[in-house]
Scaffold this active site. Structure first.
Site, PDB file in Angstrom:
ATOM      1  N   TRP A  84      39.739  41.122  37.486  1.00 46.79           N
ATOM      2  CA  TRP A  84      39.381  40.782  36.103  1.00 46.79           C
ATOM      3  C   TRP A  84      40.174  41.566  35.070  1.00 46.79           C
ATOM      4  O   TRP A  84      40.134  41.251  33.887  1.00 46.79           O
ATOM      5  CB  TRP A  84      37.879  41.046  35.862  1.00 46.79           C
ATOM      6  CG  TRP A  84      37.462  42.417  36.295  1.00 46.79           C
ATOM      7  CD1 TRP A  84      36.901  42.759  37.494  1.00 46.79           C
ATOM      8  CD2 TRP A  84      37.627  43.639  35.576  1.00 46.79           C
ATOM      9  NE1 TRP A  84      36.701  44.114  37.566  1.00 46.79           N
ATOM     10  CE2 TRP A  84      37.139  44.680  36.390  1.00 46.79           C
ATOM     11  CE3 TRP A  84      38.136  43.978  34.319  1.00 46.79           C
ATOM     12  CZ2 TRP A  84      37.143  46.027  36.001  1.00 46.79           C
ATOM     13  CZ3 TRP A  84      38.153  45.305  33.929  1.00 46.79           C
ATOM     14  CH2 TRP A  84      37.656  46.314  34.760  1.00 46.79           C
ATOM     15  N   ARG A 112      51.623  36.833  38.087  1.00 42.22           N
ATOM     16  CA  ARG A 112      52.407  37.650  39.026  1.00 42.22           C
ATOM     17  C   ARG A 112      52.337  37.068  40.437  1.00 42.22           C
ATOM     18  O   ARG A 112      53.153  37.383  41.298  1.00 42.22           O
ATOM     19  CB  ARG A 112      51.852  39.081  38.997  1.00 42.22           C
ATOM     20  CG  ARG A 112      52.855  40.151  39.310  1.00 42.22           C
ATOM     21  CD  ARG A 112      52.339  41.521  38.968  1.00 42.22           C
ATOM     22  NE  ARG A 112      51.262  41.960  39.838  1.00 42.22           N
ATOM     23  CZ  ARG A 112      50.744  43.196  39.819  1.00 42.22           C
ATOM     24  NH1 ARG A 112      51.189  44.087  38.967  1.00 42.22           N
ATOM     25  NH2 ARG A 112      49.780  43.540  40.627  1.00 42.22           N
ATOM     26  N   LYS A 164      41.836  31.907  43.150  1.00 47.94           N
ATOM     27  CA  LYS A 164      40.450  32.244  42.802  1.00 47.94           C
ATOM     28  C   LYS A 164      40.469  33.428  41.847  1.00 47.94           C
ATOM     29  O   LYS A 164      40.684  34.566  42.245  1.00 47.94           O
ATOM     30  CB  LYS A 164      39.637  32.605  44.050  1.00 47.94           C
ATOM     31  CG  LYS A 164      38.146  32.561  43.768  1.00 47.94           C
ATOM     32  CD  LYS A 164      37.343  33.644  44.454  1.00 47.94           C
ATOM     33  CE  LYS A 164      37.375  34.981  43.812  1.00 47.94           C
ATOM     34  NZ  LYS A 164      36.720  35.121  42.498  1.00 47.94           N
ATOM     35  N   GLY A 212      43.030  43.644  43.933  1.00 47.97           N
ATOM     36  CA  GLY A 212      41.661  44.090  43.678  1.00 47.97           C
ATOM     37  C   GLY A 212      41.429  45.439  44.320  1.00 47.97           C
ATOM     38  O   GLY A 212      42.376  46.203  44.569  1.00 47.97           O
ATOM     39  N   SER A 213      40.191  45.708  44.643  1.00 47.64           N
ATOM     40  CA  SER A 213      39.841  47.030  45.163  1.00 47.64           C
ATOM     41  C   SER A 213      40.281  47.192  46.624  1.00 47.64           C
ATOM     42  O   SER A 213      40.374  46.214  47.369  1.00 47.64           O
ATOM     43  CB  SER A 213      38.326  47.231  45.069  1.00 47.64           C
ATOM     44  OG  SER A 213      37.681  46.234  45.833  1.00 47.64           O
ATOM     45  N   GLU A 269      47.534  44.202  46.792  1.00 49.60           N
ATOM     46  CA  GLU A 269      47.726  45.109  45.646  1.00 49.60           C
ATOM     47  C   GLU A 269      46.371  45.738  45.378  1.00 49.60           C
ATOM     48  O   GLU A 269      45.490  45.100  44.801  1.00 49.60           O
ATOM     49  CB  GLU A 269      48.213  44.318  44.419  1.00 49.60           C
ATOM     50  CG  GLU A 269      49.577  43.687  44.572  1.00 49.60           C
ATOM     51  CD  GLU A 269      50.705  44.707  44.570  1.00 49.60           C
ATOM     52  OE1 GLU A 269      50.461  45.878  44.218  1.00 49.60           O
ATOM     53  OE2 GLU A 269      51.823  44.344  44.954  1.00 49.60           O
ATOM     54  N   LEU A 270      46.204  46.983  45.793  1.00 45.29           N
ATOM     55  CA  LEU A 270      44.852  47.553  45.833  1.00 45.29           C
ATOM     56  C   LEU A 270      44.683  48.693  44.824  1.00 45.29           C
ATOM     57  O   LEU A 270      45.429  48.805  43.861  1.00 45.29           O
ATOM     58  CB  LEU A 270      44.548  47.993  47.265  1.00 45.29           C
ATOM     59  CG  LEU A 270      44.781  46.900  48.325  1.00 45.29           C
ATOM     60  CD1 LEU A 270      44.492  47.420  49.723  1.00 45.29           C
ATOM     61  CD2 LEU A 270      43.951  45.659  48.036  1.00 45.29           C
ATOM     62  N   CYS A 281      44.873  49.652  37.553  1.00 43.54           N
ATOM     63  CA  CYS A 281      45.116  50.313  38.835  1.00 43.54           C
ATOM     64  C   CYS A 281      46.175  51.401  38.664  1.00 43.54           C
ATOM     65  O   CYS A 281      46.217  52.354  39.418  1.00 43.54           O
ATOM     66  CB  CYS A 281      45.573  49.298  39.872  1.00 43.54           C
ATOM     67  SG  CYS A 281      46.963  48.329  39.289  1.00 43.54           S
ATOM     68  N   GLU A 289      38.635  56.337  41.825  1.00 37.70           N
ATOM     69  CA  GLU A 289      39.191  55.611  40.683  1.00 37.70           C
ATOM     70  C   GLU A 289      38.172  55.616  39.541  1.00 37.70           C
ATOM     71  O   GLU A 289      37.035  55.182  39.722  1.00 37.70           O
ATOM     72  CB  GLU A 289      39.443  54.159  41.127  1.00 37.70           C
ATOM     73  CG  GLU A 289      40.802  53.665  40.817  1.00 37.70           C
ATOM     74  CD  GLU A 289      41.001  52.208  41.217  1.00 37.70           C
ATOM     75  OE1 GLU A 289      40.208  51.642  41.995  1.00 37.70           O
ATOM     76  OE2 GLU A 289      41.985  51.629  40.750  1.00 37.70           O
TER      77      GLU A 289
HETATM   78  P1  NAP Z   1      37.376  43.524  43.409  1.00 34.71           P
HETATM   79  O1  NAP Z   1      35.929  43.745  43.251  1.00 34.71           O
HETATM   80  O2  NAP Z   1      38.011  43.938  44.666  1.00 34.71           O
HETATM   81  O3  NAP Z   1      37.617  41.977  43.122  1.00 34.71           O
HETATM   82  C1  NAP Z   1      38.903  41.415  43.095  1.00 34.71           C
HETATM   83  C2  NAP Z   1      38.806  39.944  43.417  1.00 34.71           C
HETATM   84  O4  NAP Z   1      38.322  39.798  44.754  1.00 34.71           O
HETATM   85  C3  NAP Z   1      37.854  39.157  42.535  1.00 34.71           C
HETATM   86  O5  NAP Z   1      38.352  37.858  42.344  1.00 34.71           O
HETATM   87  C4  NAP Z   1      36.579  39.132  43.381  1.00 34.71           C
HETATM   88  O6  NAP Z   1      35.734  38.048  43.080  1.00 34.71           O
HETATM   89  C5  NAP Z   1      37.153  38.970  44.767  1.00 34.71           C
HETATM   90  N1  NAP Z   1      36.267  39.433  45.836  1.00 34.71           N
HETATM   91  C6  NAP Z   1      35.255  40.324  45.766  1.00 34.71           C
HETATM   92  N2  NAP Z   1      34.687  40.457  46.988  1.00 34.71           N
HETATM   93  C7  NAP Z   1      35.345  39.622  47.831  1.00 34.71           C
HETATM   94  C8  NAP Z   1      35.216  39.303  49.210  1.00 34.71           C
HETATM   95  N3  NAP Z   1      34.300  39.889  49.981  1.00 34.71           N
HETATM   96  N4  NAP Z   1      36.059  38.399  49.733  1.00 34.71           N
HETATM   97  C9  NAP Z   1      37.008  37.813  48.980  1.00 34.71           C
HETATM   98  N5  NAP Z   1      37.177  38.083  47.665  1.00 34.71           N
HETATM   99  C10 NAP Z   1      36.365  38.973  47.101  1.00 34.71           C
HETATM  100  O7  NAP Z   1      38.201  44.247  42.257  1.00 34.71           O
HETATM  101  P2  NAP Z   1      37.977  44.171  40.700  1.00 34.71           P
HETATM  102  O8  NAP Z   1      36.773  44.978  40.355  1.00 34.71           O
HETATM  103  O9  NAP Z   1      38.043  42.763  40.219  1.00 34.71           O
HETATM  104  O10 NAP Z   1      39.292  44.881  40.168  1.00 34.71           O
HETATM  105  C11 NAP Z   1      39.413  46.250  40.100  1.00 34.71           C
HETATM  106  C12 NAP Z   1      40.176  46.794  41.285  1.00 34.71           C
HETATM  107  O11 NAP Z   1      41.417  46.107  41.399  1.00 34.71           O
HETATM  108  C13 NAP Z   1      40.530  48.246  41.133  1.00 34.71           C
HETATM  109  O12 NAP Z   1      40.344  48.909  42.344  1.00 34.71           O
HETATM  110  C14 NAP Z   1      42.006  48.210  40.767  1.00 34.71           C
HETATM  111  O13 NAP Z   1      42.705  49.384  41.083  1.00 34.71           O
HETATM  112  C15 NAP Z   1      42.466  47.036  41.536  1.00 34.71           C
HETATM  113  N6  NAP Z   1      43.710  46.484  40.966  1.00 34.71           N
HETATM  114  C16 NAP Z   1      44.870  46.657  41.656  1.00 34.71           C
HETATM  115  C17 NAP Z   1      46.060  46.193  41.115  1.00 34.71           C
HETATM  116  C18 NAP Z   1      47.356  46.371  41.848  1.00 34.71           C
HETATM  117  O14 NAP Z   1      48.295  45.666  41.523  1.00 34.71           O
HETATM  118  N7  NAP Z   1      47.460  47.268  42.816  1.00 34.71           N
HETATM  119  C19 NAP Z   1      46.051  45.532  39.887  1.00 34.71           C
HETATM  120  C20 NAP Z   1      44.844  45.369  39.221  1.00 34.71           C
HETATM  121  C21 NAP Z   1      43.664  45.844  39.777  1.00 34.71           C
HETATM  122  P3  NAP Z   1      34.517  38.247  42.060  1.00 34.71           P
HETATM  123  O15 NAP Z   1      35.124  38.438  40.737  1.00 34.71           O
HETATM  124  O16 NAP Z   1      33.760  36.997  42.162  1.00 34.71           O
HETATM  125  O17 NAP Z   1      33.746  39.446  42.518  1.00 34.71           O
END
Ligand code: NAP
Length: 482
Positions: A155, A164, A179, A233-234, A255-256, A289, A386
């Site tokens: 988000w 990207r 998604k 994501g995370s 990308e975590l 991130c 984080e």
């Molecule tokens: P997240 O909770 O891991 O969610 C990311 C995406 O994955 C969302 O679309 C989420 O859907 C989906 N998701 C959640 N649980 C899932 C599952 N069990 N199976 C499949 N998909 C699932 O992360 P976030 O809170 O959105 O973003 C913050 C994190 O992203 C931070 O840790 C940050 O460091 C990381 N990030 C990394 C980068 C990079 O390039 N390395 C860039 C940006 C952010 P829902 O929205 O429906 O939960």
């Protein structure tokens, strides 16, 4: 319901058609500044997910066989459409995600650039040829599209995290199911609608929004027709997806999370350091991130730098991202605010001092005071986890060796920043840091030409740059006797 600045479809996009979810359910999308309702989007079921993959599979061959220039033109036309609607898209992003409008405008430029960059890369896909070392035969190596991909985005950068992935996937000739995050899906929906108007063939991009990510992603991960998952994501969710990818040896890009150290040496220029530190920490309200998570400052400069940072943090203005002069918008939800408070309290319980802020701001909305902490011991939770919010913790070190050891003492390895006037030191320290990216005397690293990505538990693969398209290509090698 708030009037949105541009027309945003709220249905699923499957096989070139916008349609309601098969279960008929909807999800509320709200403004984190005041929880007001922005839109009610479709809540996809597992059946919708399979239908989206069916569409991506049906379109895959024709799309893979299009002329690279055709793919390039589509991406370029979408880039133009995004830039033509830059103000409206920026406002949409601020409404759904909260960041100040000026930062959303910067994200439009940054995010659109992936479309332009990969429109250019699409037409430049090469390969290589040569003679085998023993002689007598021609070797040819040709990349081809890996196949239907699942793209899952977070988000925090609603436009850039989507482009990207969409840019290189489409440039390479892959069809996709994307998604977006449930908290901020509107920007992706708006951009895919722009792609559709630019001539996107049916089934090449399909969009799923769902209140349960795993409900729609799990059946796709188990489907042998899916050839790749690209996730941002995370680290926690990344690990789950890697486990789901293992049985079919599904190709992954991850990308975590990050835990970026920001190292400041005694010889650093203070003005440069303060500017870089404020950008690295407070951009995107600290929800990046790449955000500087821990400030490691050499003893000789610590007192003066801390005072300068306090002045800069005192000048930040908290408020609605749409209001003039605001530099710190709301955080995305209450959990993110609670984590900032919790990590601050933990640091204080271990001896840290609060120099500014330290508390949540009373509602409505999800606001955290910009916070500066000094004397943070390295064993505080804030140095290991984080933060994802506007909290800047300072820890003092004495020697370069100590700083490097502290910087590397994390399971993450995405980004690091360092400030010094000694370029020999900069090179030496850079080489010792276990990260994928280093900013030297600068607080923002991301751009479309850079291979964004990390090592250790920050991920696998790279996004952007000439490297980005390779994530969506497989290689075919042929040998022919001469
Ligand atoms: P997240 O909770 O891991 O969610 C990311 C995406 O994955 C969302 O679309 C989420 O859907 C989906 N998701 C959640 N649980 C899932 C599952 N069990 N199976 C499949 N998909 C699932 O992360 P976030 O809170 O959105 O973003 C913050 C994190 O992203 C931070 O840790 C940050 O460091 C990381 N990030 C990394 C980068 C990079 O390039 N390395 C860039 C940006 C952010 P829902 O929205 O429906 O939960």
């Amino acid at each position: 319901m708030t009037q949105l600045p541009l027309d945003v479809p709220t249905d699923l996009f499957i096989g070139g058609e916008w349609r309601a979810a098969s279960g008929g359910d909807r999800i509320d999308v709200t403004d984190p500044a005041d929880d007001s309702l922005l839109a009610r989007i479709a809540d996809a079921t597992a059946e919708d997910a399979t239908a989206a993959l069916d569409a991506a599979v049906a379109a895959k061959q024709e799309w893979a066989e299009t002329a690279p220039r055709t793919r390039s033109d589509l991406l370029r036309a979408t880039f133009e459409a995004v830039m033509d609607s830059a103000d409206e898209l920026a406002l949409l992003m601020t409404l759904e995600m909260g960041k100040p409008l000026a930062e959303s405008k910067a994200e439009v430029t940054y995010g659109a650039e992936f479309l332009r960059w990969f429109s250019e890369e699409a037409a430049r896909v090469g390969g290589r040829h040569g003679v085998r070392p023993e002689g007598g035969a021609d070797m040819v190596v040709r990349p081809y599209p890996v196949g239907p991909c699942l793209l899952i985005t977070p988000w925090n950068f609603p436009l850039a995290m989507a482009t990207r992935k969409l840019g290189p996937a489409l440039a390479a000739g892959c069809t996709v199911v994307i998604k977006p995050a449930t908290l901020t899906p509107l920007t992706t929906l708006a951009v895919v609608a722009m792609m559709e108007r630019a001539g996107l063939p049916a089934g090449v991009v399909n969009v799923l929004t769902s209140s349960s990510a795993s409900k729609v992603s799990k059946p796709l991960m188990a489907d042998p027709r899916l050839r790749k998952v690209s996730f941002t994501g995370s680290t926690e969710v990344g690990r789950i997806l890697l486990e789901q990818a293992a049985p079919k040896v599904l190709r992954t890009s991850m990308e975590l999370g990050g835990n970026a150290p920001f190292l400041v040496f005694d010889d650093a220029d203070l003005d440069t350091t303060v500017t870089a530190a404020m950008q690295a920490k407070f951009r995107n309200v600290g929800q990046a991130c790449t955000a500087a998570n821990r400030f490691l400052v050499q003893r000789g400069i610590a007192e003066e730098l801390t005072a300068r940072l306090k002045d800069a943090v005192d000048e930040l203005v908290v408020g609605r991202g749409t209001d003039e002069g605001v530099t710190i918008g709301p955080l995305v939800d209450d959990d993110t605010v609670a984590k900032c408070v919790e990590l601050t309290e933990d640091a204080v319980s271990r001896g840290a001092k609060v120099l500014c802020g330290g508390e949540a701001v009373d509602g409505p909305g999800h606001f955290m005071q910009p916070t500066l902490l000094s004397d943070v011991p390295p064993d505080a939770r804030i140095c290991a986890e984080e933060v994802f919010g506007p909290v800047l913790p300072i820890t003092v070190f004495d020697t370069e060796e100590e700083a490097i050891a502290m910087a590397n003492d994390t399971e993450f390895g995405l980004t690091s920043y360092l400030c010094t006037s000694d370029m020999v030191r900069a090179r030496r320290v850079t080489d010792a840091l276990e990260v994928g990216m280093v900013g030297i005397n600068i607080g923002v690293l991301s751009n479309a030409a850079a291979p964004f990505g990390g090592v250790k538990q920050s991920g696998l693969g790279r996004e952007g740059g000439v490297e980005g398209i390779a994530e969506y290509q497989a290689l075919r090698y042929t040998l022919t006797p001469l």
